[in-house]
Design a protein around this motif. Sequence first.
Motif, short mmCIF file in Angstrom:
data_model
loop_
_atom_site.label_atom_id
_atom_site.label_comp_id
_atom_site.label_asym_id
_atom_site.label_seq_id
_atom_site.Cartn_x
_atom_site.Cartn_y
_atom_site.Cartn_z
N LEU A 229 135.44 -13.46 96.45
CA LEU A 229 136.23 -14.09 95.33
C LEU A 229 136.63 -12.95 94.39
N ASN A 230 138.23 -12.92 94.39
CA ASN A 230 138.87 -11.97 93.46
C ASN A 230 139.45 -12.75 92.47
N PHE A 231 138.79 -12.70 91.29
CA PHE A 231 139.04 -13.52 90.20
C PHE A 231 139.98 -12.72 89.13
N GLU A 232 140.38 -13.36 88.12
CA GLU A 232 141.20 -12.59 87.23
C GLU A 232 141.13 -13.72 85.85
N THR A 233 140.88 -13.38 84.83
CA THR A 233 140.55 -14.40 83.72
C THR A 233 140.20 -15.73 84.22
N SER A 234 139.13 -15.83 84.73
CA SER A 234 138.54 -17.34 85.00
C SER A 234 137.23 -17.41 84.30
N GLU A 235 137.38 -18.77 83.97
CA GLU A 235 136.22 -19.34 83.31
C GLU A 235 134.82 -19.17 84.03
N LEU A 236 133.69 -18.88 83.35
CA LEU A 236 132.42 -18.93 83.90
C LEU A 236 132.08 -20.11 84.83
N LYS A 237 132.27 -21.38 84.05
CA LYS A 237 131.83 -22.35 84.75
C LYS A 237 132.61 -22.69 86.11
N GLN A 238 133.95 -22.20 86.20
CA GLN A 238 134.71 -22.32 87.49
C GLN A 238 134.15 -21.57 88.53
N LEU A 239 133.74 -20.17 88.14
CA LEU A 239 133.20 -19.33 89.05
C LEU A 239 131.69 -19.72 89.60
N VAL A 240 131.08 -20.28 88.66
CA VAL A 240 129.63 -20.73 88.95
C VAL A 240 129.90 -22.00 90.00
N LYS A 241 130.56 -22.82 89.79
CA LYS A 241 130.89 -23.97 90.55
C LYS A 241 131.32 -23.36 91.96
N ARG A 242 132.12 -22.43 92.20
CA ARG A 242 132.39 -21.87 93.22
C ARG A 242 131.36 -21.24 94.20
N VAL A 243 130.49 -20.45 93.56
CA VAL A 243 129.46 -19.72 94.07
C VAL A 243 128.37 -20.83 94.48
N GLU A 244 128.14 -21.81 93.63
CA GLU A 244 127.15 -22.89 93.98
C GLU A 244 127.62 -23.47 95.50
N ARG A 245 128.87 -23.66 95.72
CA ARG A 245 129.37 -24.30 96.86
C ARG A 245 129.19 -23.40 98.13
N TYR A 246 129.48 -22.18 97.81
CA TYR A 246 129.41 -20.99 98.79
C TYR A 246 127.95 -20.98 99.41
N TYR A 247 127.02 -20.93 98.48
CA TYR A 247 125.78 -20.47 98.78
C TYR A 247 124.54 -21.73 98.98
N ASN A 248 125.26 -22.83 98.69
CA ASN A 248 124.50 -24.22 98.51
C ASN A 248 123.30 -24.17 97.49
N ILE A 249 123.45 -23.68 96.49
CA ILE A 249 122.70 -23.28 95.49
C ILE A 249 122.77 -23.98 94.30
N LYS A 250 122.01 -24.09 93.17
CA LYS A 250 122.00 -24.77 91.95
C LYS A 250 121.77 -23.72 90.85
N ILE A 251 123.02 -23.59 89.84
CA ILE A 251 122.88 -22.65 88.95
C ILE A 251 123.09 -23.12 87.56
N ASP A 252 122.02 -23.14 86.51
CA ASP A 252 122.01 -23.81 85.45
C ASP A 252 122.48 -22.79 84.29
N ILE A 253 123.42 -23.27 83.64
CA ILE A 253 123.93 -22.30 82.45
C ILE A 253 123.29 -22.95 81.28
N GLN A 254 122.19 -22.34 80.55
CA GLN A 254 121.59 -23.19 79.60
C GLN A 254 122.16 -22.84 78.11
N ASN A 255 122.87 -21.63 77.80
CA ASN A 255 123.23 -21.48 76.68
C ASN A 255 124.68 -22.23 76.52
N LYS A 256 124.72 -23.46 76.82
CA LYS A 256 126.21 -24.03 76.73
C LYS A 256 126.80 -24.09 75.67
N ASN A 257 126.08 -23.98 74.36
CA ASN A 257 126.78 -24.11 73.35
C ASN A 257 127.25 -22.48 72.86
N ASP A 258 127.25 -21.58 73.61
CA ASP A 258 127.43 -20.11 73.11
C ASP A 258 128.86 -19.95 73.92
#
Length: 398
Positions: A326-355
């Motif tokens: 994944l070659n990303f440039e000025t990408s939002e964390l939530k978008q990257l997390v979604k792609r990684v979740e799909r690729y590895y078939n895992i669940k990633i929970d971002i807990q500090n959602k207000n940060d």
Amino acid sequence: MDDFLKYFENKDFVQWVLNPNAELDTYWQNYIKDSPQEEEQIKKSRLIILALKSKKTLRSNNQLDAVYSNILREIKSQKKTKPVRKLFFTVLKYASVFLLFISISVSYYYYQKANELNKIANQLIEGVDQNNSQLILANGNKVLISEKESEIEYGNNGEIVINKNDTLNYKKEANTTKQQYNQLIVPFGKKSSITLSDGTIVHINAGSRLIYPATFMGSKREVFLYGEGFFEVSHNKKKPFIVKTNNQSIEVLGTKFNVSAYPSDKIVETVLAEGSVKLKPNEFSFFQDDYILKPNQKANYNIGSKEVSVSQVNASKYVSWYLGYLNFETSELKQLVKRVERYYNIKIDIQNKNDDAISKTITGKLLLKDNVETVLKVLATATGMELIKINEITYVLK
């Protein structure tokens, strides 16, 4: 036409059709009983109003105003001063209803056509294997592919070669002129590439499904995509290649482009690497344009608003996944997390959602061939967050 307008302009009638209640039901049933000659017209009027409710082809009053302005200019050009106002509103009335009738008719035609083309794509697949890729042939036979990355190739003689090793001899149904479709289903955590019978190569990302014919018949080459795929289309000027999704179609002659159309996403994303493509909405509308993309352009189709936005991008950033990173440039964390979740078939929970971390932009590269924890540690370091492993498929970033 006047009979229809009589009901169309009756607020009680429209309310009865769209939001019926006991009082209105009683009134209109008695009306029909007392005026049997009106029953057929009432049925037709109800059908038209219901069709207008389900298919809104005229998007705004401004668009109707533009049509009405043209009518007004035509009337004024005839220099009929006294009856102009009356004539205008009469023409306005008929013109608006005419547009609505045409919209319904053409929309119905497109619906029927699209329904025929997408019938097999809309069928639910029973018993989908979440651990293996599946090749489903038109005769119903299923082939399970266990490898994390697989390669499928169709030969001109009907052979299907899997991972340059296993060979299937596929024979289509004898004496048939009907297009027969195969399907490739790639679960989350895996990816695949397939060479179609025309030489087109499709790289299929995790959590995706491709429906395609074993051999292309007729004047077009059509496939159906759920999820994400990178297409390297074999050039054939006489036989355009069309990628259909739930919401739009992408038409090409020979080019390289990426389509992301996951059912859970609100945006259908098309990025052009080489050549040119034409984007067309699946739903007919008088006022919806086709879009032609140039290399390094991205089109986002908003499923909710049905609006398309086009922007300049570096296409390589969007298609690198099929090369293993994944070659990303000025990408939002939530978008990257979604792609990684799909690729590895895992669940990633971002807990500090207000940060601010969740919306901060990140630039870098993730090697997808690395194990999942290595990739997540790189992501955590880039965002200044802590990685916590809950179990083999669940992680937390905080």
